[in-house]
Design a protein around this motif. Structure first.
Motif, PDB file in Angstrom:
ATOM      1  N   ARG A 139      -1.260  -4.332   7.836  1.00 29.96           N
ATOM      2  CA  ARG A 139      -1.002  -2.919   7.595  1.00 29.96           C
ATOM      3  C   ARG A 139       0.377  -2.764   6.963  1.00 29.96           C
ATOM      4  N   GLY A 161      -3.483  -4.961   1.967  1.00 28.35           N
ATOM      5  CA  GLY A 161      -3.412  -4.010   3.066  1.00 28.35           C
ATOM      6  C   GLY A 161      -3.031  -2.634   2.557  1.00 28.35           C
ATOM      7  N   THR A 162      -3.150  -1.660   3.411  1.00 30.17           N
ATOM      8  CA  THR A 162      -2.731  -0.298   3.106  1.00 30.17           C
ATOM      9  C   THR A 162      -1.956   0.229   4.303  1.00 30.17           C
ATOM     10  N   GLU A 166       3.468   2.032   2.078  1.00 31.93           N
ATOM     11  CA  GLU A 166       3.127   1.474   0.766  1.00 31.93           C
ATOM     12  C   GLU A 166       4.019   2.017  -0.348  1.00 31.93           C
ATOM     13  N   GLY A 182      -4.542  -3.663  -2.026  1.00 34.57           N
ATOM     14  CA  GLY A 182      -5.293  -2.739  -1.192  1.00 34.57           C
ATOM     15  C   GLY A 182      -5.947  -3.444  -0.018  1.00 34.57           C
ATOM     16  N   TRP A 183      -6.830  -2.712   0.664  1.00 35.32           N
ATOM     17  CA  TRP A 183      -7.506  -3.286   1.818  1.00 35.32           C
ATOM     18  C   TRP A 183      -8.567  -4.273   1.365  1.00 35.32           C
ATOM     19  N   GLN A 184      -8.561  -5.472   1.924  1.00 41.55           N
ATOM     20  CA  GLN A 184      -9.491  -6.529   1.532  1.00 41.55           C
ATOM     21  C   GLN A 184     -10.340  -6.960   2.729  1.00 41.55           C
ATOM     22  N   THR A 185     -11.633  -7.092   2.496  1.00 37.74           N
ATOM     23  CA  THR A 185     -12.534  -7.568   3.542  1.00 37.74           C
ATOM     24  C   THR A 185     -12.924  -9.029   3.344  1.00 37.74           C
TER      25      THR A 185
END
Length: 286
Positions: A139, A161-162, A166, A182-185
């Motif tokens: 985060r 992450g976000t 930021e 950004g958010w990565q899965t």
């Protein structure tokens, strides 16, 4: 553990109704066991305090898995009535030995406390590129310390992450080779490409991204917070730029036996088995 509920459920007795902390946090006289995963957020602590009080009224067995430690969490545990609990019906699991010792110091009987880490995935990756980018996973908040990595990095940095920090981090990265992803899965490609995962946090429990990196044979550089030292004996001091530079300049490959040990200790199946053992112990007690 929430993300691995499917691993746990098939192994549970169909007559054992395990209630987890979700938006529906009711307990009834027929709820035999409550499993709590308190976070450090105020709303979660309030919810869990209410749930424990309900569970105690109905005589339910309680498993509390603490994923961190802070003065706020300690205060919440006192509000839950930690000193007044009938410990025959309660088990507590802490992320590491340091947190377990803190609980015993608060008055929890030593035989009701054990260490149980979080679940962590791992991937079989190609050989590490020592010239790859530094990878930050987490985060984007001040407590995670991405700003420290941006300040000292001497090569490309990838930040996955976000979060609320930021905008400040982007300003700090002006003129530097920093990519905000950004958010990565899907973390496998990022881990495969990086030279190391770097998490210079100011506050942590036991970061899952560190376990995922080590279990996937990727080095990790992290600060000595929470129980990080349980898996990284060479964790560095918080907010020490020189120590961070030195650690980054001396990153080494993860020995195969160490990666294997992390995989075994923190795999979803291992943690699920530990949960089930705790459930059974609570349900078998008179």
């Amino acid at each position: 553990m929430t993300s691995h509920l499917a691993v746990l459920q098939p192994a549970l007795d169909p007559h054992t109704h395990v209630l987890r902390t979700t938006s529906n946090f009711r307990t009834t006289p027929t709820t035999p066991l409550v499993h709590l995963n308190p976070s450090l957020r105020h709303t979660s602590l309030l919810r869990d305090t209410l749930l424990v009080r309900r569970a105690r009224r109905h005589g339910a067995r309680i498993l509390v898995h603490l994923h961190g430690w802070s003065p706020r969490l300690a205060a919440a545990l006192r509000r839950m009535g930690i000193h007044d609990l009938d410990w025959r019906h309660v088990q507590v699991r802490a992320l590491g030995q340091r947190f377990a010792d803190e609980l015993v110091a608060m008055g929890v009987p030593p035989d009701r406390v054990a260490v149980m880490g979080p679940c962590a995935r791992h991937w079989d990756l190609p050989h590490r590129d020592p010239d790859g980018p530094w990878l930050f996973l987490g985060r984007l908040a001040r407590g995670k310390g991405a700003d420290a990595l941006i300040r000292v990095a001497d090569r490309p940095v990838w930040i996955a992450g976000t979060g609320p920090d930021e905008r400040r981090l982007r300003h700090l990265a002006t003129g530097k080779d920093v990519r905000f992803l950004g958010w990565q899965t899907d973390l496998a490609p990022l881990l495969a490409a990086c030279a190391a995962v770097v998490l210079p946090s100011r506050q942590e429990g036991l970061p899952i991204c560190i376990l995922e990196a080590l279990g996937s044979s990727r080095p990790a550089v992290a600060t000595d917070v929470g129980v990080v030292r349980d898996v990284l004996p060479d964790a560095i001091p918080v907010d020490d730029d020189e120590a961070l530079r030195h650690a980054l300049a001396n990153v080494q490959d993860v020995p195969a036996h160490r990666a294997s040990a992390i995989r075994e200790r923190y795999s979803p199946h291992s943690i699920a088995a530990q949960c089930l053992d705790a459930y059974q112990q609570l349900l078998d007690e008179p």
